[in-house]
Design a protein around this motif. Sequence first.
Motif, PDB file in Angstrom:
ATOM      1  N   THR A   3      -4.739   0.764   8.427  1.00  0.00           N
ATOM      2  CA  THR A   3      -5.136   0.596   7.037  1.00  0.00           C
ATOM      3  C   THR A   3      -3.899   0.219   6.223  1.00  0.00           C
ATOM      4  O   THR A   3      -2.770   0.387   6.687  1.00  0.00           O
ATOM      5  CB  THR A   3      -5.746   1.890   6.464  1.00  0.00           C
ATOM      6  N   ASP A   4      -4.113  -0.271   5.003  1.00  0.00           N
ATOM      7  CA  ASP A   4      -2.983  -0.636   4.153  1.00  0.00           C
ATOM      8  C   ASP A   4      -2.091   0.558   3.849  1.00  0.00           C
ATOM      9  O   ASP A   4      -0.889   0.402   3.659  1.00  0.00           O
ATOM     10  CB  ASP A   4      -3.469  -1.248   2.842  1.00  0.00           C
ATOM     11  N   ASP A   5      -2.704   1.751   3.781  1.00  0.00           N
ATOM     12  CA  ASP A   5      -1.938   2.949   3.433  1.00  0.00           C
ATOM     13  C   ASP A   5      -1.612   3.823   4.649  1.00  0.00           C
ATOM     14  O   ASP A   5      -1.375   5.011   4.520  1.00  0.00           O
ATOM     15  CB  ASP A   5      -2.670   3.774   2.373  1.00  0.00           C
ATOM     16  N   ALA A   6      -1.544   3.211   5.823  1.00  0.00           N
ATOM     17  CA  ALA A   6      -1.223   3.962   7.041  1.00  0.00           C
ATOM     18  C   ALA A   6       0.239   4.436   7.006  1.00  0.00           C
ATOM     19  O   ALA A   6       1.108   3.776   6.448  1.00  0.00           O
ATOM     20  CB  ALA A   6      -1.464   3.108   8.278  1.00  0.00           C
ATOM     21  N   PHE A   7       0.483   5.578   7.615  1.00  0.00           N
ATOM     22  CA  PHE A   7       1.824   6.151   7.754  1.00  0.00           C
ATOM     23  C   PHE A   7       2.484   5.437   8.926  1.00  0.00           C
ATOM     24  O   PHE A   7       2.119   5.641  10.076  1.00  0.00           O
ATOM     25  CB  PHE A   7       1.703   7.656   8.026  1.00  0.00           C
ATOM     26  N   ARG A   8       3.447   4.580   8.613  1.00  0.00           N
ATOM     27  CA  ARG A   8       4.089   3.761   9.648  1.00  0.00           C
ATOM     28  C   ARG A   8       5.554   4.142   9.802  1.00  0.00           C
ATOM     29  O   ARG A   8       6.449   3.410   9.389  1.00  0.00           O
ATOM     30  CB  ARG A   8       3.953   2.286   9.303  1.00  0.00           C
ATOM     31  N   MET A  11       2.364   6.155  -0.507  1.00  0.00           N
ATOM     32  CA  MET A  11       2.131   6.326  -1.942  1.00  0.00           C
ATOM     33  C   MET A  11       2.111   4.981  -2.671  1.00  0.00           C
ATOM     34  O   MET A  11       1.271   4.772  -3.555  1.00  0.00           O
ATOM     35  CB  MET A  11       3.194   7.247  -2.548  1.00  0.00           C
ATOM     36  N   VAL A  12       2.995   4.073  -2.318  1.00  0.00           N
ATOM     37  CA  VAL A  12       3.027   2.759  -2.965  1.00  0.00           C
ATOM     38  C   VAL A  12       1.729   2.004  -2.690  1.00  0.00           C
ATOM     39  O   VAL A  12       1.134   1.414  -3.602  1.00  0.00           O
ATOM     40  CB  VAL A  12       4.256   1.948  -2.498  1.00  0.00           C
ATOM     41  N   ALA A  13       1.264   2.009  -1.456  1.00  0.00           N
ATOM     42  CA  ALA A  13       0.016   1.320  -1.117  1.00  0.00           C
ATOM     43  C   ALA A  13      -1.158   1.911  -1.891  1.00  0.00           C
ATOM     44  O   ALA A  13      -2.008   1.172  -2.403  1.00  0.00           O
ATOM     45  CB  ALA A  13      -0.241   1.403   0.391  1.00  0.00           C
ATOM     46  N   ARG A  14      -1.185   3.219  -2.012  1.00  0.00           N
ATOM     47  CA  ARG A  14      -2.288   3.860  -2.753  1.00  0.00           C
ATOM     48  C   ARG A  14      -2.178   3.604  -4.249  1.00  0.00           C
ATOM     49  O   ARG A  14      -3.186   3.416  -4.931  1.00  0.00           O
ATOM     50  CB  ARG A  14      -2.327   5.351  -2.435  1.00  0.00           C
ATOM     51  N   LEU A  15      -0.968   3.583  -4.769  1.00  0.00           N
ATOM     52  CA  LEU A  15      -0.775   3.281  -6.186  1.00  0.00           C
ATOM     53  C   LEU A  15      -1.290   1.880  -6.491  1.00  0.00           C
ATOM     54  O   LEU A  15      -2.022   1.672  -7.464  1.00  0.00           O
ATOM     55  CB  LEU A  15       0.700   3.404  -6.563  1.00  0.00           C
ATOM     56  N   ARG A  16      -0.937   0.926  -5.644  1.00  0.00           N
ATOM     57  CA  ARG A  16      -1.417  -0.449  -5.847  1.00  0.00           C
ATOM     58  C   ARG A  16      -2.944  -0.509  -5.806  1.00  0.00           C
ATOM     59  O   ARG A  16      -3.571  -1.140  -6.651  1.00  0.00           O
ATOM     60  CB  ARG A  16      -0.837  -1.371  -4.778  1.00  0.00           C
ATOM     61  N   ALA A  17      -3.529   0.142  -4.808  1.00  0.00           N
ATOM     62  CA  ALA A  17      -4.991   0.137  -4.694  1.00  0.00           C
ATOM     63  C   ALA A  17      -5.634   0.813  -5.896  1.00  0.00           C
ATOM     64  O   ALA A  17      -6.651   0.340  -6.416  1.00  0.00           O
ATOM     65  CB  ALA A  17      -5.417   0.830  -3.399  1.00  0.00           C
ATOM     66  N   ASN A  18      -5.052   1.903  -6.366  1.00  0.00           N
ATOM     67  CA  ASN A  18      -5.618   2.612  -7.512  1.00  0.00           C
ATOM     68  C   ASN A  18      -5.445   1.825  -8.805  1.00  0.00           C
ATOM     69  O   ASN A  18      -6.313   1.859  -9.671  1.00  0.00           O
ATOM     70  CB  ASN A  18      -4.985   4.002  -7.653  1.00  0.00           C
ATOM     71  N   LEU A  19      -4.350   1.098  -8.942  1.00  0.00           N
ATOM     72  CA  LEU A  19      -4.175   0.241 -10.127  1.00  0.00           C
ATOM     73  C   LEU A  19      -5.207  -0.864 -10.164  1.00  0.00           C
ATOM     74  O   LEU A  19      -5.742  -1.198 -11.211  1.00  0.00           O
ATOM     75  CB  LEU A  19      -2.763  -0.323 -10.165  1.00  0.00           C
ATOM     76  N   ILE A  20      -5.485  -1.423  -8.988  1.00  0.00           N
ATOM     77  CA  ILE A  20      -6.493  -2.482  -8.910  1.00  0.00           C
ATOM     78  C   ILE A  20      -7.862  -1.937  -9.299  1.00  0.00           C
ATOM     79  O   ILE A  20      -8.605  -2.567 -10.037  1.00  0.00           O
ATOM     80  CB  ILE A  20      -6.515  -3.113  -7.511  1.00  0.00           C
ATOM     81  N   SER A  21      -8.198  -0.726  -8.793  1.00  0.00           N
ATOM     82  CA  SER A  21      -9.510  -0.159  -9.107  1.00  0.00           C
ATOM     83  C   SER A  21      -9.481   0.701 -10.362  1.00  0.00           C
ATOM     84  O   SER A  21     -10.496   1.231 -10.777  1.00  0.00           O
ATOM     85  CB  SER A  21     -10.007   0.674  -7.921  1.00  0.00           C
ATOM     86  N   GLN A  22      -8.293   0.853 -10.980  1.00  0.00           N
ATOM     87  CA  GLN A  22      -8.094   1.598 -12.210  1.00  0.00           C
ATOM     88  C   GLN A  22      -8.513   3.055 -12.083  1.00  0.00           C
ATOM     89  O   GLN A  22      -9.163   3.625 -12.946  1.00  0.00           O
ATOM     90  CB  GLN A  22      -8.828   0.928 -13.370  1.00  0.00           C
ATOM     91  N   VAL A  23      -8.099   3.680 -10.961  1.00  0.00           N
ATOM     92  CA  VAL A  23      -8.353   5.094 -10.704  1.00  0.00           C
ATOM     93  C   VAL A  23      -7.007   5.812 -10.723  1.00  0.00           C
ATOM     94  O   VAL A  23      -6.012   5.285 -10.227  1.00  0.00           O
ATOM     95  CB  VAL A  23      -9.040   5.295  -9.332  1.00  0.00           C
ATOM     96  N   ALA A  24      -6.975   7.022 -11.273  1.00  0.00           N
ATOM     97  CA  ALA A  24      -5.738   7.795 -11.311  1.00  0.00           C
ATOM     98  C   ALA A  24      -5.256   8.099  -9.905  1.00  0.00           C
ATOM     99  O   ALA A  24      -6.048   8.301  -8.992  1.00  0.00           O
ATOM    100  CB  ALA A  24      -5.943   9.085 -12.082  1.00  0.00           C
ATOM    101  N   VAL A  25      -3.946   8.164  -9.730  1.00  0.00           N
ATOM    102  CA  VAL A  25      -3.338   8.447  -8.432  1.00  0.00           C
ATOM    103  C   VAL A  25      -3.488   9.919  -8.099  1.00  0.00           C
ATOM    104  O   VAL A  25      -3.274  10.774  -8.946  1.00  0.00           O
ATOM    105  CB  VAL A  25      -1.850   8.049  -8.433  1.00  0.00           C
ATOM    106  N   ALA A  26      -3.839  10.218  -6.844  1.00  0.00           N
ATOM    107  CA  ALA A  26      -3.950  11.603  -6.386  1.00  0.00           C
ATOM    108  C   ALA A  26      -2.642  11.958  -5.801  1.00  0.00           C
ATOM    109  O   ALA A  26      -2.265  12.899  -5.349  1.00  0.00           O
ATOM    110  CB  ALA A  26      -5.083  11.755  -5.379  1.00  0.00           C
TER     111      ALA A  26
END
Length: 155
Positions: free
Chosen positions: A15-20, A140-155
């Motif tokens: 996934t885009d937010d996978a731990f790599r 966290m960066v991947a999730r921040l980007r995804a949340n900004l796109i969907s306009q949801v607050a970051v968890a």
Amino acid sequence: MDIDDLIRVVRSLNTDDAFRARLDPFQWRTLGSYLAAYEMRAGDLLIRQGDADRTAYFIAAGSLQVYRSGPTPMQTRIALLRPGALAGETGLFSDQPHSANIEAMTPTQVWAMHLPRFEELSARAPGIAIEFLRAAGAVMVARLRANLISQVAVA
């Protein structure tokens, strides 16, 4: 599930937010020795919105939902997390309260990195600790980007 199974699951998540993390098998096992395994039932909360839990969790088996509770009985689902995903990683970076709940949707096993154990890892194996932080930061960066796109607050 043992640590080698967890490592396989984490490394196989695509996934885009996978731990790599760029760790070799020995480094993964070293990291694993600092993790604690927990079993959850469906409906158990892993993280409660508003709590300041200083722990990050790898999902070994099962699935979790991330959602926000609001002033009304409605909830806003943010994400579904499956095996291999990292959850609650913001707790290792900040003592600020979590902005969302994370709940087991099915019986779930997680492996926890508690802050005191991470600090111990940092003292004993700083290279592994730095790589853990780099990979968690990338999540966290991947999730921040995804949340900004969907306009949801970051968890």
